[in-house]
Design a protein around this motif. Structure first.
Motif, PDB file in Angstrom:
ATOM      1  N   ALA A 125      10.272  29.351   5.045  1.00  0.00           N
ATOM      2  CA  ALA A 125       9.974  28.279   4.091  1.00  0.00           C
ATOM      3  C   ALA A 125       8.836  27.411   4.607  1.00  0.00           C
ATOM      4  CB  ALA A 125      11.216  27.428   3.844  1.00  0.00           C
ATOM      5  N   SER A 136       5.640  29.081   4.081  1.00  0.00           N
ATOM      6  CA  SER A 136       5.194  28.930   2.689  1.00  0.00           C
ATOM      7  C   SER A 136       4.544  27.574   2.476  1.00  0.00           C
ATOM      8  CB  SER A 136       6.369  29.080   1.725  1.00  0.00           C
ATOM      9  OG  SER A 136       7.064  30.259   1.983  1.00  0.00           O
ATOM     10  N   ALA A 175       8.842  27.539  -1.059  1.00  0.00           N
ATOM     11  CA  ALA A 175       9.492  27.075   0.166  1.00  0.00           C
ATOM     12  C   ALA A 175      10.829  26.428  -0.143  1.00  0.00           C
ATOM     13  CB  ALA A 175       8.584  26.091   0.890  1.00  0.00           C
ATOM     14  N   GLN A 179      13.367  28.905  -1.242  1.00  0.00           N
ATOM     15  CA  GLN A 179      13.855  29.662  -0.089  1.00  0.00           C
ATOM     16  C   GLN A 179      15.001  28.903   0.598  1.00  0.00           C
ATOM     17  OE1 GLN A 179      12.059  32.489   1.033  1.00  0.00           O
ATOM     18  NE2 GLN A 179      13.482  32.939   2.681  1.00  0.00           N
ATOM     19  N   VAL A 180      14.782  27.600   0.802  1.00  0.00           N
ATOM     20  CA  VAL A 180      15.818  26.806   1.468  1.00  0.00           C
ATOM     21  C   VAL A 180      17.024  26.633   0.559  1.00  0.00           C
ATOM     22  CG1 VAL A 180      16.338  24.563   2.463  1.00  0.00           C
ATOM     23  CG2 VAL A 180      14.140  25.589   2.873  1.00  0.00           C
TER      24      VAL A 180
END
Lengths: 366, 194
Positions: free
Chosen positions: B41, B44, B53, B56-57
């Motif tokens: 992340a 990104s 990002a 993703q998290v």
């Protein structure tokens, strides 16, 4: 460059100080309000030697228990640091830290005030970092807070702790969905077509200049509030503790300062969550609905708007405490049913309704 | 500055990904996997893909890995069967990966001539001139709902198929237990009647 970085760091430290102090004093508020609701007196004896002997003010602040948070904090610090022999040491120490950090990090994108530049007349939002994805950042970092509960319960190597952590993390994951969906209408309203918008909370507050979102979308506000209670693990959703059937839930094995960290992070969560709720539905630092902001331009106006925002947050904290000492706890299956079978469908229906309503409104205007 | 951050985060990501593989304790592996996702992340973010990002998290770090940890902790894998990998397998896979990696790098550095780069950029820009590069989320959403509508729909359809498959597979068991319950109830009712 360096000065700018230093100023940012200073602002961050200031904000952490304010939030931590508020967390300490919300513990006191919790005790005072609970004793008020139950017809008791609450903490009224803690005194500092010199300050409490001031003629009129001294007895008053002692009676209000204003020194109590200091005594509580010192107690957590000076207690013996017990490390149970059956725990996984690394994760046992890690869990309170993992719980505190996301709770403190989410406040970075929370706009806590506004200031009108006296020279250009433009409105500057007071915020630590105005990033385009503000509200998503809050959700993402907030969702990392689950790990503190999961790891804490598992590392304690205790059946009660583990049950508490399993329950509360399942609860937090399931209420995240309804919470995220209930916010989308607000963001739709804040980003009308043809505007350079974004998911930042600053846009949301600007869109509430005349009318608060609470008036326009009460169902969204109610859904978000319920999910906020679930996310912060407060009664009636305190599956994490449920002290009547699980001793203390995931922090049964924790004592002294590590327990203090869990405790503080719970209240930090409440404060930041209340701030997000106020920013989303109650106009943030705007004055009152339908009224223009009376803040004068310059720093003084900024201070006023920050104080007004904090006053709103304090009202929300009082609501949290009030609900805790009024409502009983849900059973675990009731929590799951409420989350998946009631809140999630309602939030989706709410979203569809507002999408159609906004589309019709746009057509009517053009 | 950006270069330095890239190297820091890339090293962090690779190191934690390596730890996922070599750790014998499943809980440690899962925790390092979370770190890997966070590292990806942050990579990104250095590429200004803020939305990716955060997703993703939010999705992998916040939701999927919690379920992973749940399964691991509920099954109590740690301390149990510690897998002793076959030495030959390890050697073979490591050497294959190394060859593949080095080969890719060499191939790209050989064929990455400026003329080819120009070709690629022109061919893309002619199709996508209404999609301006921007780190704004609204641009991403606009792209997803206009130019990339079909891929989005196909991906959504695939997810729906997967979900229906899971429901179908898990439904069998529910039906079985139901019939068992009903048979027990039936037998009880029968005994009451008799």
């Amino acid at each position: 460059m360096i000065l700018e970085v230093l100023l940012h760091v200073l602002a961050a430290v200031l904000m952490i100080t304010v939030v931590m102090t508020m967390a300490g004093y919300s513990v006191l508020a919790e005790r005072k309000v609970s004793s008020w609701i139950q017809g008791r007196v609450g903490p009224n004896r803690t005194a500092l030697p010199i300050l409490s002997s001031i003629p009129i003010v001294g007895p008053l602040i002692v009676g209000l228990g204003l020194f109590q948070p200091l005594a509580d904090g010192l107690k957590f610090l000076f207690k013996e640091e017990v490390m149970p022999g059956h725990v996984n040491k690394f994760y046992y120490v890690l869990a309170p830290i993992i719980t505190l950090i996301p709770a403190m990090t989410t406040m970075v994108v929370l706009p806590f005030g506004q200031m009108i530049d006296p020279e250009s007349g433009q409105r500057i939002p007071l915020i630590l970092a105005n990033i385009d994805i503000g509200i998503l950042f809050i959700f993402a970092v907030g969702s990392l807070g689950v790990y503190g509960v999961v790891i804490g319960g598992w590392a304690s190597n205790n059946k009660y702790s583990f049950l508490g952590s399993v329950r509360s993390s399942a609860q937090m994951i399931s209420y995240e969905l309804a919470m995220g969906i209930s916010v989308i209408p607000v963001l739709l309203l804040a980003n009308p077509p043809g505007m350079e918008g974004g998911l930042s909370l600053v846009n949301v507050i600007t869109s509430q200049d005349s009318l608060w979102n609470f008036v326009l979308m009460p169902i969204s506000a109610l859904l978000f509030l319920i999910c906020l209670f679930a996310e912060t693990n407060r009664t009636p959703f305190d599956m994490a503790e449920s002290e009547t059937d699980l001793v203390g839930g995931f922090h049964t094995e924790y004592g002294s300062f590590k327990f203090g960290l869990f405790f503080v992070s719970e209240y930090t969560h409440i404060i930041v969550g209340s701030g997000v709720f106020v920013a989303l539905f109650f106009g943030g630092s705007n004055f009152l609905p339908w009224l223009p902001n009376p803040w004068p331009s310059g720093i003084i106006g900024g201070v006023f708007s920050v104080l007004w925002f904090i006053a709103k947050v304090v009202c929300m904290i009082f609501l949290f405490i009030w609900v805790r000492w009024t409502l009983p706890r849900f059973r675990y299956d009731q929590v799951m049913n409420l989350g998946w079978k009631i809140l999630l469908p309602i939030s989706i229906a709410n979203l569809v309704f507002y999408i159609i309503a906004f589309a019709v409104y746009e057509k009517l205007i053009n | 500055m950006t270069d330095l951050l890239f190297y820091i985060f890339a090293g962090f990501t690779i190191l934690s990904a390596f730890c996922v593989v070599i750790n014998q304790n499943a809980v440690n592996s899962a925790m390092f996997m979370i770190l890997t996702f966070v590292g990806v992340a942050s990579l990104s973010i250095t590429m200004q893909a803020y939305f990716m990002a955060i997703l993703q998290v939010l999705v992998y770090g916040g939701a999927i890995m919690v379920l992973f940890l749940f399964i691991i902790m509920l099954l109590g894998v740690e301390g149990g069967d510690k897998l002793k990998p076959n030495m030959l397998t390890v050697l073979a896979s490591v050497s294959f990966l190394a060859i593949a990696l080095v080969g890719t790098v060499i191939a790209f550095s050989l064929f990455d001539s400026p003329s080819l780069g120009n070709k690629i950029s022109t061919s893309i820009s002619s199709e996508a001139d209404f999609l301006v590069f921007s780190s704004q989320t609204s641009q991403l959403g606009y792209g997803l709902f206009t130019k990339y509508m079909l891929p989005v729909q196909v991906a959504g359809f695939l997810l729906l198929v997967a979900m229906i498959g899971v429901i179908y597979l898990s439904k069998k068991e529910v039906v079985k237990t139901k019939t068992l319950d009903e048979s027990i109830k039936g037998s009880v009712a029968g005994s009451e009647v008799s």
